[in-house]
Scaffold this motif. Structure first.
Motif, short mmCIF file in Angstrom:
data_model
loop_
_atom_site.label_atom_id
_atom_site.label_comp_id
_atom_site.label_asym_id
_atom_site.label_seq_id
_atom_site.Cartn_x
_atom_site.Cartn_y
_atom_site.Cartn_z
N LEU A 226 0.82 -1.20 0.00
CA LEU A 226 0.00 0.00 0.00
C LEU A 226 0.86 1.26 0.00
O LEU A 226 0.58 2.24 -0.70
CB LEU A 226 -0.93 -0.01 1.21
CG LEU A 226 -2.07 0.99 1.26
CD1 LEU A 226 -2.93 0.89 0.00
CD2 LEU A 226 -2.92 0.77 2.51
N ILE A 227 1.94 1.23 0.77
CA ILE A 227 2.88 2.37 0.78
C ILE A 227 3.50 2.56 -0.60
O ILE A 227 3.60 3.68 -1.11
CB ILE A 227 3.97 2.16 1.85
CG1 ILE A 227 3.36 2.21 3.25
CG2 ILE A 227 5.08 3.21 1.71
CD1 ILE A 227 4.32 1.84 4.36
N ALA A 228 3.90 1.44 -1.22
CA ALA A 228 4.49 1.52 -2.56
C ALA A 228 3.49 2.09 -3.57
O ALA A 228 3.86 2.87 -4.45
CB ALA A 228 4.94 0.13 -3.01
N ALA A 229 2.23 1.70 -3.43
CA ALA A 229 1.20 2.20 -4.34
C ALA A 229 1.06 3.71 -4.22
O ALA A 229 0.94 4.43 -5.22
CB ALA A 229 -0.14 1.52 -4.04
N ARG A 230 1.08 4.20 -2.99
CA ARG A 230 0.92 5.64 -2.78
C ARG A 230 2.15 6.42 -3.27
O ARG A 230 2.01 7.49 -3.87
CB ARG A 230 0.65 5.91 -1.30
CG ARG A 230 -0.76 5.50 -0.89
CD ARG A 230 -1.05 5.66 0.57
NE ARG A 230 -2.48 5.54 0.82
CZ ARG A 230 -3.01 4.94 1.88
NH1 ARG A 230 -2.22 4.40 2.80
NH2 ARG A 230 -4.32 4.88 2.04
N VAL A 231 3.33 5.89 -3.02
CA VAL A 231 4.54 6.55 -3.50
C VAL A 231 4.56 6.59 -5.02
O VAL A 231 4.89 7.62 -5.63
CB VAL A 231 5.80 5.83 -2.96
CG1 VAL A 231 7.05 6.36 -3.64
CG2 VAL A 231 5.89 5.99 -1.44
N THR A 232 4.18 5.48 -5.66
CA THR A 232 4.15 5.43 -7.11
C THR A 232 3.17 6.44 -7.68
O THR A 232 3.43 7.07 -8.71
CB THR A 232 3.76 4.01 -7.58
OG1 THR A 232 4.69 3.07 -7.05
CG2 THR A 232 3.77 3.92 -9.10
N THR A 233 2.02 6.60 -7.02
CA THR A 233 1.03 7.58 -7.48
C THR A 233 1.62 8.98 -7.50
O THR A 233 1.45 9.74 -8.46
CB THR A 233 -0.21 7.54 -6.56
OG1 THR A 233 -0.77 6.23 -6.56
CG2 THR A 233 -1.26 8.54 -7.03
N VAL A 234 2.33 9.34 -6.44
CA VAL A 234 2.94 10.67 -6.36
C VAL A 234 4.01 10.84 -7.44
O VAL A 234 4.09 11.89 -8.11
CB VAL A 234 3.55 10.90 -4.97
CG1 VAL A 234 4.33 12.21 -4.93
CG2 VAL A 234 2.46 10.92 -3.90
N VAL A 235 4.83 9.81 -7.64
CA VAL A 235 5.89 9.89 -8.65
C VAL A 235 5.30 10.07 -10.04
O VAL A 235 5.77 10.89 -10.85
CB VAL A 235 6.78 8.64 -8.59
CG1 VAL A 235 7.74 8.60 -9.78
CG2 VAL A 235 7.57 8.59 -7.28
N PHE A 236 4.25 9.29 -10.35
CA PHE A 236 3.61 9.40 -11.66
C PHE A 236 3.07 10.81 -11.88
O PHE A 236 3.26 11.40 -12.96
CB PHE A 236 2.47 8.38 -11.79
CG PHE A 236 1.59 8.62 -12.99
CD1 PHE A 236 2.00 8.26 -14.25
CD2 PHE A 236 0.36 9.24 -12.85
CE1 PHE A 236 1.21 8.50 -15.37
CE2 PHE A 236 -0.45 9.49 -13.95
CZ PHE A 236 -0.02 9.11 -15.21
N LEU A 237 2.38 11.35 -10.89
CA LEU A 237 1.85 12.70 -11.02
C LEU A 237 2.96 13.72 -11.24
O LEU A 237 2.83 14.64 -12.05
CB LEU A 237 1.02 13.06 -9.79
CG LEU A 237 -0.31 12.32 -9.64
CD1 LEU A 237 -0.94 12.60 -8.28
CD2 LEU A 237 -1.27 12.70 -10.76
N GLY A 238 4.07 13.54 -10.52
CA GLY A 238 5.20 14.45 -10.69
C GLY A 238 5.78 14.39 -12.09
O GLY A 238 6.07 15.44 -12.70
N LEU A 239 5.94 13.19 -12.64
CA LEU A 239 6.48 13.04 -14.00
C LEU A 239 5.53 13.65 -15.03
O LEU A 239 5.97 14.31 -15.98
CB LEU A 239 6.72 11.56 -14.30
CG LEU A 239 7.87 10.90 -13.53
CD1 LEU A 239 7.88 9.40 -13.81
CD2 LEU A 239 9.21 11.52 -13.92
N SER A 240 4.23 13.42 -14.86
CA SER A 240 3.27 13.96 -15.83
C SER A 240 3.23 15.48 -15.76
O SER A 240 3.06 16.15 -16.79
CB SER A 240 1.88 13.37 -15.58
OG SER A 240 1.36 13.76 -14.32
N MET A 241 3.41 16.03 -14.58
CA MET A 241 3.45 17.49 -14.45
C MET A 241 4.70 18.06 -15.12
O MET A 241 4.66 19.14 -15.73
CB MET A 241 3.40 17.88 -12.97
CG MET A 241 2.04 17.62 -12.32
SD MET A 241 2.10 17.53 -10.51
CE MET A 241 2.62 19.20 -10.10
N ALA A 242 5.80 17.33 -15.04
CA ALA A 242 7.03 17.77 -15.72
C ALA A 242 6.83 17.77 -17.23
O ALA A 242 7.25 18.70 -17.94
CB ALA A 242 8.19 16.86 -15.34
N VAL A 243 6.16 16.73 -17.76
CA VAL A 243 5.87 16.67 -19.19
C VAL A 243 4.94 17.82 -19.59
O VAL A 243 5.08 18.39 -20.68
CB VAL A 243 5.24 15.30 -19.55
CG1 VAL A 243 4.68 15.32 -20.97
CG2 VAL A 243 6.28 14.20 -19.43
#
Length: 523
Positions: A367-384
């Motif tokens: 569950l922790i990994a899922a939440r961390v991955t969600t944040v990372v994905f949002l960060g990458l998409s915002m950079a794009v």
């Protein structure tokens, strides 16, 4: 915007975060985070499915198409989506639901390891994640564009504001938070859309133009034609096939809505509700865009700022804030659902292949990994998103139509057709070949060939050729080199039957071995 509009906007953000905090209590494990534990009511799933398909691109890119060409924006966008989902309600929705109830998977791509093989699963998982980063980046750019029209904030500031707030509620609340915020966003959209429709009709009346006389005006010449400009018959047919795969699970987030319902029957009802909403509601949203040349003069060449300008001129403060909130609700609904879907794919499909620790994740660590991955994905998409309108990505609608629609087919075809019995002969060779050559076809048509054709390759062929190449190769190779092993046939049968007394073939996590185990089926 004045202080009243800001109160409405800030209040909306506060409610979204509060829903995320409340939903946190319903998330005990990975299944709850990614599929709501299979406990979501069909009507909530249907509304969530509908809302997760929108974004502010409708009010920028598609508003530009409506401003320039008229009703073709509906005929070649929301109508194919409605028809595709209606077909998928029988064809795909029940089978995708059985992926969770029969095979015990939490990611839409998790079953591919046993339907094909590990290499196929990884190819589709990684390419799907990369495409989603670009797709969601365009959505952030769209909402930031609108925000800049109303508030004067820069594009990057708008991306940061919307992305950060979305990250809070979808990271702590998972799919439950996504669905519940989408329900609230649907209500807001309903109020905002009707307000804008009424305001436009009243303004037309002030000009002596009736509701049904608008398209007779010289400024709207040709706006009543269903297919016009680059949006012709070939484009419509291509988009219908693309949306059939995309909005029934090919882009992952919609598949989660089907998986979240309690049974295959409820998933089918969910899809039908979404299809009806896509057929009816966009007409109300699009009408102001169709007649916008009678009311405003767009400043941007593509007309993408026309809806924002019209909203600012026609609505009083308070209602203006509500409509702006409606813009946010569309984009945040889609982006949060995409983030959840990609987190599922990464933690369930990708990470276990290259990490021993990931294969040993328990409920809490997963569950922790899922939440961390969600944040990372949002960060990458915002950079794009900060690169939209650059030479690489060009404008928002180019990213959404050409890149996303063109690349989605090669990724979605093995995933979606792999669910169906008629394509049981197509195995990993067919899946990987159709995927790879479909992507190659996209590159050839959009770049080397496009550069060497006078006027460029027409848009309908840019989006349709990769899909056609993948579809033909997937079917043809399946007949030339059938790979329908007993193990693969067992997976197909489990998701195509309603035999509740049978045992479910359960794929092991990716990278943890090739054996299949069985568990009692529950539907």
């Amino acid at each position: 915007m004045n202080s009243l509009d800001w109160v409405v906007l800030i209040g909306y953000f506060g409610v979204m975060i509060a829903i995320g905090v409340w939903s946190h209590k319903r998330v005990d494990d990975v299944s709850d985070f990614f599929t709501a534990g299979g406990k979501m009511p069909w009507w909530l799933s249907g509304i969530s499915h509908h809302m997760s398909g929108y974004s502010a691109v409708m009010f920028t890119g598609y508003a530009g198409i409506a401003y320039t060409y008229g009703v073709t924006s509906f005929v070649t966008w929301s109508f194919p989506i409605a028809l595709g989902i209606a077909i998928g309600s029988k064809l795909f929705a029940p089978r995708i639901n059985r992926l969770r109830s029969r095979l015990r998977v939490a990611s839409p791509l998790e079953y591919l390891k046993n339907r094909y093989d590990l290499k196929t699963q990884q190819a589709l998982a990684w390419s799907g994640m990369l495409l989603k980063i670009v797709d969601v980046g365009a959505k952030w750019a769209a909402i930031a564009t609108l925000l800049s029209v109303f508030t004067g904030v820069t594009l990057n500031q708008g991306i940061l504001i919307t992305g950060a707030i979305t990250a809070v509620y979808c990271t702590i609340g998972g799919l439950w938070a996504d669905a519940l915020t989408e329900l609230g966003q649907f209500v807001i959209q309903l109020l905002a859309g009707i307000s804008m429709f009424v305001a436009v009709v009243l303004k037309l009346n002030d000009k002596g133009i009736g509701l049904f006389d608008a398209f007779d005006q010289p400024a709207l010449h040709g706006h009543g034609k269903p297919l016009v400009g680059p949006y012709g018959t070939v484009f419509l047919l291509a988009f219908l096939f693309i949306k059939l795969f995309e909005y029934n699970g090919g882009m992952l987030n919609q598949a989660q809505r089907y998986m979240a319902t309690g049974s295959a029957r409820e998933a089918e009802r969910s899809a039908r509700l979404s299809a009806v909403l896509w057929l009816v509601w966009p007409v109300v949203l699009f009408f102001p865009m169709w007649v916008s040349p009678l009311l405003v003069h767009a400043k941007k060449p593509d007309g993408s700022d026309s809806y924002g300008l019209m909203t600012e001129q026609l609505l009083p403060h308070g209602l203006l804030g509500l409509v702006i909130v409606g813009f946010f609700s569309h984009t945040m609904a889609m982006c949060s659902s995409d983030a959840n879907a990609i987190a599922a794919v990464f933690t369930r499909d990708a990470a276990p292949v290259f990490s021993q620790r990931a294969r040993e994740w328990g409920q809490r660590s997963g569950l922790i990994a899922a939440r961390v991955t969600t944040v990372v994905f949002l960060g990458l998409s915002m950079a794009v998103a900060t690169q939209v309108n650059s030479p690489a990505f060009k404008d928002i609608i180019t990213v959404v139509i050409k890149w996303v629609a063109g690349l989605m087919g090669p990724i979605a075809i093995p995933m979606m057709l792999g669910l169906l019995r008629p394509f049981r002969r197509s195995g990993p060779t067919a899946a990987l070949t159709s995927w790879a050559l479909g992507l190659l076809a996209f590159w050839l048509v959009n770049y080397p060939i496009n550069w060497n054709v006078d006027g460029g390759v027409p848009l309908q062929y840019q989006v349709s050729v990769p899909l056609a190449v993948s579809l033909v190769l997937y079917i043809l190779i399946g007949y030339i080199k059938p790979e329908d092993t007993p193990e693969r046939l067992a997976v197909i049968e489990r998701i195509n039957t309603d035999d509740d007394g049978a045992t479910a073939a359960v794929p092991a996590p990716a990278g943890a071995g090739d054996d299949m185990v069985t568990a009692p089926a529950k539907d």
